[in-house]
Design an enzyme around this catalytic site. Structure first.
Site, PDB file in Angstrom:
ATOM      1  N   GLU A 144     -23.648  10.617 -29.498  1.00 35.15           N
ATOM      2  CA  GLU A 144     -23.254   9.719 -30.591  1.00 35.15           C
ATOM      3  C   GLU A 144     -23.806  10.181 -31.942  1.00 35.15           C
ATOM      4  O   GLU A 144     -24.693   9.544 -32.519  1.00 35.15           O
ATOM      5  CB  GLU A 144     -23.707   8.282 -30.282  1.00 35.15           C
ATOM      6  N   GLU A 175     -20.073   7.335 -21.168  1.00 37.92           N
ATOM      7  CA  GLU A 175     -20.757   6.031 -21.048  1.00 37.92           C
ATOM      8  C   GLU A 175     -19.704   4.941 -21.099  1.00 37.92           C
ATOM      9  O   GLU A 175     -18.773   5.001 -21.892  1.00 37.92           O
ATOM     10  CB  GLU A 175     -21.736   5.762 -22.209  1.00 37.92           C
TER      11      GLU A 175
END
Ligand code: FCB
Length: 460
Positions: free
Chosen positions: A166, A364
């Site tokens: 991220e 995820e």
């Protein structure tokens, strides 16, 4: 009807060093920003619980990896801790860290669990943060050396590498939204951090290529698909801007090799353009990845801005859109976010149509629940809601794959309930419950379900 996945599909879960390894500083580990914030900004963590109190993967990794095999994982992602491996961020390598990561990787392979290794999960070494962290171009070089060290040490056995988890978050949470250390609120600095992270990613990918190792390298992105309230031009504009700032900015740079022209236009108009050189742009355009990880938790519904922003306030993407609460939307009330399984299908389609149908996997996805202890019956967390969540998301993913999406796997967040950045243990996410009082880890109903799903390559 059976929802069936290829036999080669990667099944498992994701975790990260800071969230699972445990203890602030041990065996020669240097401090990172989380260790520092744990001491100095304790009040910023839910219940004051800090990184010290994690699931102790550093100590228990052998039993933990056995637990992965017990529920049939064939892959697992975690990160290496930069400050464990190179305590000052540059220079001396910590031999105990090398030993630990060697054992961890060997143990995973021995148990049939393919290691997916990420280099950076929000955890800047403190010695480098003191020099400005990713605001400072020198830190890009330090990261490059760290990456090279990791490839040299573990590249003979690790086939799947990721440069960042991220990349938007350290910039956004650390420099704009006041959630991560150094708790700065300044768009231009956030933009500089993001740009330098993208450059650091490129440097690491290129070093990896030069070393001619046999594996694949990529990055893990958080994608929040944006949906406008209506098709009115003002709502569509709001959606365009939310997507431009939070998704396209990074995705286009990494996957298309260039920032969106529209982003430059907007930033110039508001005098927010960070310093970007021609050489930077050339590096971005010359770099490409092999495999993309996507973290998906929720959609972002937006509508036209109702109040004009204060022109004297801090510039922010939120100047252009308001979040929109769709009536009747299904919520995960523990986190205050919408549950929208079709989002995973929409992302898959976008990768297919806009980003060259690159190989990707769900890196995820999961559901964090507050007060999960209340669901314990006969010693097991009866998390049927998690099973439903997984089934629904996997069904949509499967649909996209039938339509040609190159999705190679699915990792849930997370393996054992772990510590989260601000929320500590407020929300539980794992296939295994962590008993905070005793440290014991016990499988939840969803873990048993996942095992069956892996063994059957799907579910009915
Ligand atoms: C993601 C992070 C991960 C974890 C989950 C809940 O955004 O990558 O570290 O905290 O959220």
């Amino acid at each position: 009807m059976k929802v069936e996945f290829p036999k080669t599909f990667f099944w498992g879960a994701a975790s990260s060093a800071t969230q699972a390894e445990g203890r602030l500083v041990d065996d020669g580990k240097g401090e990172n920003i989380w260790d520092y914030a744990s001491k100095e900004y304790n009040h910023r963590f839910y219940d004051g619980v800090t990184t010290e109190n994690t699931s102790l993967f550093y100590r228990d990794y052998q039993q933990d990896i056995q637990k992965m095999q017990d529920i049939s994982f064939n892959s697992f992602r975690t990160s290496l801790s930069w400050s464990r491996l190179i305590p000052n961020g540059t220079g001396e390598v910590n031999p105990k860290a090398v030993k630990f990561y060697n054992h961890m990787i060997d143990e995973l392979i021995a148990k049939g669990v393919e290691p997916f290794i990420n280099l950076y999960h929000f955890d800047m070494p403190m010695a480098l943060q003191e020099k400005g962290g990713f605001e400072n171009k020198e830190v890009i070089q330090a990261y490059k050396q760290y990456a090279e060290t990791c490839f040299e040490l573990f590249g003979d056995r690790v086939n799947y590498w990721f440069t960042f988890n991220e990349p938007m978050i350290p910039a956004e949470a650390g420099y704009l939204h006041d959630r991560h250390y150094p708790y700065v609120v300044d768009f231009k600095r956030a933009a500089m951090v993001l740009h330098n992270i993208i450059l650091a990613h490129c440097e690491a990918v290129n070093v990896y290529r030069e070393m001619k190792l046999a594996g694949k390298i990529g990055i893990i992105m958080d994608v929040i698909p944006v949906y406008p309230r209506s098709q009115n031009p003002a709502d569509l504009y709001a959606a365009e801007m939310a997507d431009l700032f939070y998704t396209k900015s990074v995705n286009d740079a990494i996957l298309k090799g260039q920032y969106p022209a529209r982003l430059k236009e907007v930033l110039e108009e508001y005098d927010q353009l960070p310093e970007v050189t021609e050489a930077d742009l050339a590096l971005i355009s010359a770099t490409s990845i092999d495999l993309l990880g996507i973290n998906y938790y929720r959609p972002r519904r937006v509508k036209a801005k109702e109040c004009l922003p204060n022109p004297d306030g801090v510039f922010s993407p939120e100047w252009f859109f308001d979040e929109y609460v769709m009536p009747g939307r299904r919520m995960n009330t523990s986190r205050g976010i919408e549950i929208y399984p079709k989002g995973i299908y929409d992302i898959a389609k976008k990768i297919q149509t806009e980003y060259g149908n690159i190989d990707w996997f769900v890196s995820e996805n999961g559901i964090g629940i507050e007060g999960e202890e209340a669901f314990i019956e006969e010693g097991m967390v009866q998390d049927d809601y998690r099973i439903d969540f997984l089934k629904e998301h996997l069904t949509y993913l499967n649909q996209a794959m039938k339509e040609g999406s190159n999705c190679l796997g699915y990792h849930m967040w997370t393996f054992v309930d772990c510590w989260s950045w601000g929320n500590a243990y407020k929300n539980r996410y794992g296939f295994y419950r962590l008993n905070l009082a005793t440290g014991e880890k016990s499988v939840k109903k969803s873990g048993v379900w996942f095992k069956e799903t892996i063994e059957n390559n799907g579910f009915d």
